[in-house]
Design a protein around this motif. Structure first.
Motif, PDB file in Angstrom:
ATOM      1  N   SER A  96       0.855  -1.186   0.000  1.00  0.00           N
ATOM      2  CA  SER A  96       0.000   0.000   0.000  1.00  0.00           C
ATOM      3  C   SER A  96       0.888   1.232   0.000  1.00  0.00           C
ATOM      4  CB  SER A  96      -0.939   0.014   1.212  1.00  0.00           C
ATOM      5  OG  SER A  96      -0.245   0.153   2.416  1.00  0.00           O
ATOM      6  N   VAL A  97       0.703   2.079  -1.012  1.00  0.00           N
ATOM      7  CA  VAL A  97       1.577   3.220  -1.250  1.00  0.00           C
ATOM      8  C   VAL A  97       0.727   4.441  -1.556  1.00  0.00           C
ATOM      9  CG1 VAL A  97       3.421   4.153  -2.683  1.00  0.00           C
ATOM     10  CG2 VAL A  97       3.385   1.726  -2.179  1.00  0.00           C
ATOM     11  N   THR A  98       1.138   5.580  -1.023  1.00  0.00           N
ATOM     12  CA  THR A  98       0.559   6.864  -1.396  1.00  0.00           C
ATOM     13  C   THR A  98       1.658   7.710  -2.031  1.00  0.00           C
ATOM     14  OG1 THR A  98      -1.030   6.785   0.428  1.00  0.00           O
ATOM     15  CG2 THR A  98      -0.628   8.934  -0.570  1.00  0.00           C
ATOM     16  N   LEU A  99       1.391   8.200  -3.227  1.00  0.00           N
ATOM     17  CA  LEU A  99       2.339   9.013  -3.981  1.00  0.00           C
ATOM     18  C   LEU A  99       1.757  10.416  -4.100  1.00  0.00           C
ATOM     19  CD1 LEU A  99       3.069   6.468  -6.866  1.00  0.00           C
ATOM     20  CD2 LEU A  99       4.205   6.645  -4.641  1.00  0.00           C
ATOM     21  N   VAL A 100       2.483  11.413  -3.616  1.00  0.00           N
ATOM     22  CA  VAL A 100       1.997  12.788  -3.582  1.00  0.00           C
ATOM     23  C   VAL A 100       3.063  13.725  -4.154  1.00  0.00           C
ATOM     24  CG1 VAL A 100       1.232  14.685  -2.097  1.00  0.00           C
ATOM     25  CG2 VAL A 100       0.568  12.339  -1.551  1.00  0.00           C
ATOM     26  N   ASN A 101       2.650  14.572  -5.096  1.00  0.00           N
ATOM     27  CA  ASN A 101       3.556  15.588  -5.654  1.00  0.00           C
ATOM     28  C   ASN A 101       4.816  14.985  -6.263  1.00  0.00           C
ATOM     29  OD1 ASN A 101       1.950  17.813  -4.926  1.00  0.00           O
ATOM     30  ND2 ASN A 101       2.933  18.013  -2.924  1.00  0.00           N
ATOM     31  N   LEU A 102       4.723  13.797  -6.833  1.00  0.00           N
ATOM     32  CA  LEU A 102       5.898  13.218  -7.488  1.00  0.00           C
ATOM     33  C   LEU A 102       6.059  13.803  -8.882  1.00  0.00           C
ATOM     34  CD1 LEU A 102       5.985   9.395  -6.695  1.00  0.00           C
ATOM     35  CD2 LEU A 102       6.887  11.317  -5.377  1.00  0.00           C
ATOM     36  N   LEU A 103       7.303  14.014  -9.267  1.00  0.00           N
ATOM     37  CA  LEU A 103       7.673  14.311 -10.642  1.00  0.00           C
ATOM     38  C   LEU A 103       8.366  13.071 -11.177  1.00  0.00           C
ATOM     39  CD1 LEU A 103       8.010  16.169 -13.068  1.00  0.00           C
ATOM     40  CD2 LEU A 103      10.057  17.123 -11.976  1.00  0.00           C
ATOM     41  N   THR A 119      -2.402  -1.459  -3.288  1.00  0.00           N
ATOM     42  CA  THR A 119      -3.299  -0.306  -3.291  1.00  0.00           C
ATOM     43  C   THR A 119      -2.412   0.922  -3.474  1.00  0.00           C
ATOM     44  OG1 THR A 119      -4.870  -1.379  -1.805  1.00  0.00           O
ATOM     45  CG2 THR A 119      -4.989   1.012  -1.987  1.00  0.00           C
ATOM     46  N   THR A 120      -2.560   1.592  -4.607  1.00  0.00           N
ATOM     47  CA  THR A 120      -1.675   2.691  -4.975  1.00  0.00           C
ATOM     48  C   THR A 120      -2.508   3.952  -5.165  1.00  0.00           C
ATOM     49  OG1 THR A 120      -0.253   1.088  -6.129  1.00  0.00           O
ATOM     50  CG2 THR A 120       0.137   3.437  -6.562  1.00  0.00           C
ATOM     51  N   ASP A 121      -2.349   4.907  -4.262  1.00  0.00           N
ATOM     52  CA  ASP A 121      -3.065   6.178  -4.337  1.00  0.00           C
ATOM     53  C   ASP A 121      -2.114   7.248  -4.845  1.00  0.00           C
ATOM     54  OD1 ASP A 121      -5.458   5.112  -3.337  1.00  0.00           O
ATOM     55  OD2 ASP A 121      -4.808   5.412  -1.263  1.00  0.00           O
ATOM     56  N   ILE A 122      -2.522   7.926  -5.916  1.00  0.00           N
ATOM     57  CA  ILE A 122      -1.631   8.844  -6.628  1.00  0.00           C
ATOM     58  C   ILE A 122      -2.298  10.214  -6.678  1.00  0.00           C
ATOM     59  CG2 ILE A 122      -0.308   9.196  -8.744  1.00  0.00           C
ATOM     60  CD1 ILE A 122      -1.019   6.165  -9.359  1.00  0.00           C
ATOM     61  N   TRP A 123      -1.684  11.190  -6.022  1.00  0.00           N
ATOM     62  CA  TRP A 123      -2.258  12.530  -5.902  1.00  0.00           C
ATOM     63  C   TRP A 123      -1.291  13.579  -6.427  1.00  0.00           C
ATOM     64  CZ3 TRP A 123      -7.118  13.772  -3.996  1.00  0.00           C
ATOM     65  CH2 TRP A 123      -7.820  12.753  -3.340  1.00  0.00           C
ATOM     66  N   ASN A 124      -1.792  14.443  -7.299  1.00  0.00           N
ATOM     67  CA  ASN A 124      -1.038  15.626  -7.738  1.00  0.00           C
ATOM     68  C   ASN A 124       0.379  15.299  -8.197  1.00  0.00           C
ATOM     69  OD1 ASN A 124      -3.166  17.051  -5.683  1.00  0.00           O
ATOM     70  ND2 ASN A 124      -2.526  18.451  -7.319  1.00  0.00           N
ATOM     71  N   CYS A 125       0.489  14.264  -8.990  1.00  0.00           N
ATOM     72  CA  CYS A 125       1.782  13.901  -9.571  1.00  0.00           C
ATOM     73  C   CYS A 125       1.857  14.368 -11.023  1.00  0.00           C
ATOM     74  CB  CYS A 125       2.004  12.395  -9.490  1.00  0.00           C
ATOM     75  SG  CYS A 125       2.155  11.771  -7.796  1.00  0.00           S
ATOM     76  N   THR A 126       3.050  14.634 -11.482  1.00  0.00           N
ATOM     77  CA  THR A 126       3.302  14.927 -12.894  1.00  0.00           C
ATOM     78  C   THR A 126       4.118  13.782 -13.464  1.00  0.00           C
ATOM     79  OG1 THR A 126       3.211  17.321 -12.561  1.00  0.00           O
ATOM     80  CG2 THR A 126       4.363  16.523 -14.516  1.00  0.00           C
ATOM     81  N   ASN A 147      -5.975  14.448  -9.641  1.00  0.00           N
ATOM     82  CA  ASN A 147      -5.281  15.742  -9.745  1.00  0.00           C
ATOM     83  C   ASN A 147      -3.886  15.624 -10.359  1.00  0.00           C
ATOM     84  OD1 ASN A 147      -7.490  16.895  -8.518  1.00  0.00           O
ATOM     85  ND2 ASN A 147      -6.459  17.429  -6.607  1.00  0.00           N
ATOM     86  N   CYS A 148      -3.703  14.704 -11.272  1.00  0.00           N
ATOM     87  CA  CYS A 148      -2.388  14.466 -11.870  1.00  0.00           C
ATOM     88  C   CYS A 148      -2.323  14.986 -13.301  1.00  0.00           C
ATOM     89  CB  CYS A 148      -2.057  12.973 -11.850  1.00  0.00           C
ATOM     90  SG  CYS A 148      -1.827  12.303 -10.188  1.00  0.00           S
ATOM     91  N   ILE A 149      -1.110  15.110 -13.796  1.00  0.00           N
ATOM     92  CA  ILE A 149      -0.862  15.365 -15.214  1.00  0.00           C
ATOM     93  C   ILE A 149      -0.066  14.183 -15.753  1.00  0.00           C
ATOM     94  CG2 ILE A 149       0.285  16.840 -16.907  1.00  0.00           C
ATOM     95  CD1 ILE A 149      -0.080  19.177 -14.971  1.00  0.00           C
TER      96      ILE A 149
END
Length: 459
Positions: A96-103, A119-126, A147-149
């Protein structure tokens, strides 16, 4: 240059945190990237059965395996990290991983792979410019992206094979295919995100990603640069929140330094890069330079900030300004440097042909922090680039050739040298005398003395 393999566990209420102090504000250290470079056959970060760990502020550089591998673990969080150059960016397996603001960019294959029972939650990553998929979900994993690009990847933006893939409020654009096994979700946008440049993933004015995200309060309260979110009442998409506007200035050979520089026409543009570099530029401003040759030393006299560097960009294709495409050359005059950056912070030069005259170093970086030289060709100096007096510089995607002494000399400072070709210099290709350097993914060949000479300091 090591694989980090934790052997510790936090708890749900008290995770163990590893923080890259990029600004130096916590420790009083010099500002700069905190790089974890994977050796060949290893990862930069390998988490295996370790729970409740958080990593923030690191630059993970992969080799021929994944840059980051998370194997059966619980409560892992990666925030405001730069992941690049791995065979894959981050591979999540039974975890279980949360990825936030990753480039997550410029990886040789998949940027984010959610596999097994993850379970992979990805928020505001580019997630941009990777050679294969942006996000891939397979097996029984559950991936949720918000909220990703996801832009300009070589295969599919979001690929659902098996498991569950939830995605909403994202920009999905310019991939070889934007979706496979799924389709556009709520609030998703298929327009150009308008990055500042092809390698600067901050947002321009008018970007469709600005204020287009959903409320992420309590999960994403700052951006990659520690700017508070939301800036204008709504969350932006991607890892950078647009918190201010910048001014674009223009230089062309037939311009006039009596102009205000704010337009691409000859009636508005400046005539000299050296003149532009001494004007009252503000953090975040960009100076675009038309094809042609500009003579004399550019003495930089401006300062950007960590979150708003001042950029000088050679408009090689004319795509920004509508000008004719062509090489942009800064040519030293007799006995002079091409580029002299002395105690100037957070300035960046991109795309220039920097031609020395043989009487001095082509590029001299003294004492400045956060200096970037990107996609430049540097030749004809005594040294191609010298980093001295405690300066911190990043040299990336440059060709440093045919200088009469060293190609790159880290004399007393710190330099990160990425994806450069250093060739045909009459002395050492790269020499580190004091301070330190990271040299990765470079070609250093056919120089007169050592390819890489470690005299002192750390490399």
């Amino acid at each position: 240059n090591e694989q980090v393999t934790p052997n510790v566990d936090g708890t749900s209420g008290s995770p163990i945190r590893f923080i890259g102090d990029r600004s130096g504000t916590v420790s009083g250290w010099s500002a700069g990237n905190v790089v974890l470079q994977a050796p060949t056959g290893r990862r930069a970060l390998y988490i295996n059965t370790d729970d409740y760990l958080e990593f923030s502020g690191f630059h993970f550089v992969g080799s021929n395996l994944q840059a980051v591998l998370v194997y059966p673990s619980t409560g892992i969080r990666l925030e405001s990290c730069d992941i690049t150059s791995g065979a894959q960016g981050i591979y999540c397996y039974n975890t279980s991983v949360t990825l936030v603001n990753l480039l997550d960019h410029d990886c040789a294959s998949i940027a984010v792979y959610s596999y097994g029972t993850s379970t992979t939650d990805i928020w505001n990553c580019t997630i941009a410019n990777n050679s294969h998929d942006g996000l891939r979900t397979n097996n029984t994993s559950v991936a949720t992206m918000t909220n990703c690009i996801v832009a300009n990847n070589g295969a599919v933006g979001i690929r659902h094979i098996n498991g569950t893939t939830n995605h909403s409020y994202n920009v999905i654009y310019g991939n070889a295919a934007d979706y496979s096994g799924t389709s556009a979700g709520t609030g998703e946008i298929s327009s150009d995100p308008l990055f500042v440049t092809s390698s600067n993933y901050r947002l321009q004015s008018g970007s469709p990603a600005v204020d287009a995200g959903t409320n992420a309060g309590g999960i994403v309260d700052t951006d990659f640069d520690s700017v508070a979110r939301p800036f204008n009442g709504s969350w932006d998409m991607g890892c950078f929140e647009k918190s201010s506007d910048f001014t674009a200035y223009y230089v062309r050979p037939d311009g006039d330094n009596s102009n205000d520089g704010t337009g691409p026409s000859a009636a508005d543009a400046w005539a000299s890069v050296a003149f532009a570099a001494t004007q009252s530029l503000s953090p975040g401003d960009i100076v675009y330079v038309q094809a042609g040759t500009y003579y004399g030393t550019v003495f930089v006299g401006v300062d950007g900030t960590n979150t708003g560097p001042i950029q000088f960009i050679a408009d090689l294709t004319g795509a920004v300004s509508g000008w004719t495409a062509g090489k942009v050359t800064l040519q030293a005059t007799a006995g002079g440097k091409v580029l002299d950056i002395d105690s100037d912070d957070y300035v960046e030069f991109e795309g220039f042909n920097l031609e020395g005259d043989g009487g001095d170093d082509a590029v001299d970086i003294d004492a400045g922090q956060g200096v970037v030289v990107r996609r430049c060709e540097i030749s004809g100096g005594v040294k191609g680039i010298e980093v001295d007096a405690g300066a911190r510089a990043t040299i990336v995607n440059c060709l440093v050739r045919d200088n009469t002494s060293k190609g790159i000399n880290v004399k007393d400072g710190y330099a990160e040298i990425w994806h450069c070709t250093v060739v045909g210099n009459q002395s050492d290709g790269i020499e580190v005398d004091d301070g330190g350097a990271v040299v990765a993914n470079c070609i250093v060949v056919n120089n007169g003395d050592a390819g890489i000479y470690h005299n002192a300091g750390k490399i």
